[in-house]
Design a protein around this motif. Structure first.
Motif, PDB file in Angstrom:
ATOM      1  N   GLU A 129       0.832  -1.216   0.000  1.00  0.00           N
ATOM      2  CA  GLU A 129       0.000   0.000   0.000  1.00  0.00           C
ATOM      3  C   GLU A 129       0.860   1.256   0.000  1.00  0.00           C
ATOM      4  O   GLU A 129       0.593   2.215  -0.744  1.00  0.00           O
ATOM      5  CB  GLU A 129      -0.907  -0.018   1.227  1.00  0.00           C
ATOM      6  N   LEU A 130       1.923   1.245   0.823  1.00  0.00           N
ATOM      7  CA  LEU A 130       2.788   2.418   0.898  1.00  0.00           C
ATOM      8  C   LEU A 130       3.549   2.628  -0.410  1.00  0.00           C
ATOM      9  O   LEU A 130       3.713   3.772  -0.868  1.00  0.00           O
ATOM     10  CB  LEU A 130       3.769   2.267   2.065  1.00  0.00           C
ATOM     11  N   ARG A 131       4.025   1.491  -1.010  1.00  0.00           N
ATOM     12  CA  ARG A 131       4.726   1.632  -2.291  1.00  0.00           C
ATOM     13  C   ARG A 131       3.795   2.158  -3.373  1.00  0.00           C
ATOM     14  O   ARG A 131       4.167   3.026  -4.176  1.00  0.00           O
ATOM     15  CB  ARG A 131       5.315   0.277  -2.710  1.00  0.00           C
ATOM     16  N   ALA A 132       2.556   1.617  -3.409  1.00  0.00           N
ATOM     17  CA  ALA A 132       1.593   2.095  -4.404  1.00  0.00           C
ATOM     18  C   ALA A 132       1.276   3.567  -4.177  1.00  0.00           C
ATOM     19  O   ALA A 132       1.181   4.357  -5.130  1.00  0.00           O
ATOM     20  CB  ALA A 132       0.305   1.254  -4.325  1.00  0.00           C
ATOM     21  N   GLN A 133       1.120   3.932  -2.917  1.00  0.00           N
ATOM     22  CA  GLN A 133       0.846   5.334  -2.607  1.00  0.00           C
ATOM     23  C   GLN A 133       2.011   6.220  -3.018  1.00  0.00           C
ATOM     24  O   GLN A 133       1.810   7.313  -3.582  1.00  0.00           O
ATOM     25  CB  GLN A 133       0.573   5.473  -1.102  1.00  0.00           C
TER      26      GLN A 133
END
Length: 283
Positions: free
Chosen positions: A191-195
């Protein structure tokens, strides 16, 4: 002379010392007569004797024994208690073994209390079991001339088979929690990488849009400046530029130039415009 040693022995047997925090039970021909207090007490030799009973607080550890929980789990229980004798006569004469009777009473009530609990509840409720056991016993031990001052459950230990099963279950629970934590961590990382990627794309698009707008604004500003300059130029300037333009054409490889005679005077303006915009004049 022979009687003197005999008399001395008789006199010695006539007295008995009752120690501190104890009482003496005087028995005449085996029957209780009266209670004697601490100190030197007289008795009739061979006819009377004094049984000394301690009133001090005494610790007692009950041998480990098995109790069964509500869900039929076998638990080994170890109990210690502190008691003192409150009635020496009841303690000595009304029960053949008051201490054993007290232990049986404690065991029975403990089995009853734990028998109403399941395994996990029993293992996690030692303090509550202590309170319930003390309440259940209450003044019942007074029948034996004893008062229980404190009861403590030292250990509640499941049987080896149940302990092995609990260890297996605990290991499985830990592995499940670890797997869940790992999955949650990986999901959070994704999620953090996608964000971060989305934010980078948005930032790049915003920067490109801003750069495009800046270039467009600059180009518009430059064209406005060129057009303003052309409006302010007089006819002589354009005539001069026309001469230069025809001179450039004459020196080029072009063999034929077609133009509108009526717009011949615009040639200079076209040349100036093309020069200022950095383009080639084509007519």
């Amino acid at each position: 002379m022979i009687l003197i040693p005999f008399i001395i022995v008789i006199v010695a047997l006539s007295f008995r010392i009752v120690p501190q925090n104890c009482v003496g039970l005087l028995e005449t021909l085996g029957k209780y007569s009266t209670t004697r207090q601490t100190g030197l007490n007289f008795r009739l030799p061979l006819i009377q004797k004094i049984r000394v009973v301690s009133l001090a607080l005494q610790p007692l550890k009950l041998a480990g024994y098995s109790v069964i929980t509500k869900d039929n789990a076998d638990i080994g229980a170890t109990v210690t208690l502190n008691f003192h004798i409150t009635d020496p006569v009841k303690y000595s004469y009304e029960n053949t073994n008051s201490i054993e009777s007290m232990q049986q009473l404690v065991r029975g009530h403990l089995r009853d209390i734990i028998g109403r609990m399941d395994l996990n509840q029993a293992l996690g409720s030692t303090s509550q079991i202590n309170k319930d056991l003390a309440t259940a016993i209450g003044d019942l031990t007074n029948t034996y001339g004893i008062n229980v001052d404190r009861i403590n459950i030292d250990e509640l230990k499941p049987s080896a088979a149940i302990q092995a099963s609990m260890d297996t279950q605990l290991k499985a629970d830990r592995e499940r929690v670890a797997a869940i934590s790992q999955a949650q961590g990986e999901a959070k990382s994704i999620e953090l990488r996608a964000q971060a990627n989305n934010e980078a794309l948005i930032a790049t698009a915003t920067a490109n849009a801003q750069a495009t707008k800046t270039r467009a604004d600059a180009e518009s500003y430059r064209i406005d400046k060129v057009q303003a300059a052309l409006k302010n130029a007089d006819q002589n300037y354009f005539n001069n530029q026309s001469i230069n333009a025809f001179e450039a054409l004459a020196n080029s490889d072009t063999n034929l130039v077609v133009t509108n005679g009526q717009d011949l005077d615009q040639t200079g303006q076209n040349a100036v415009l093309a020069k200022m915009l950095g383009r080639e004049l084509k007519d």
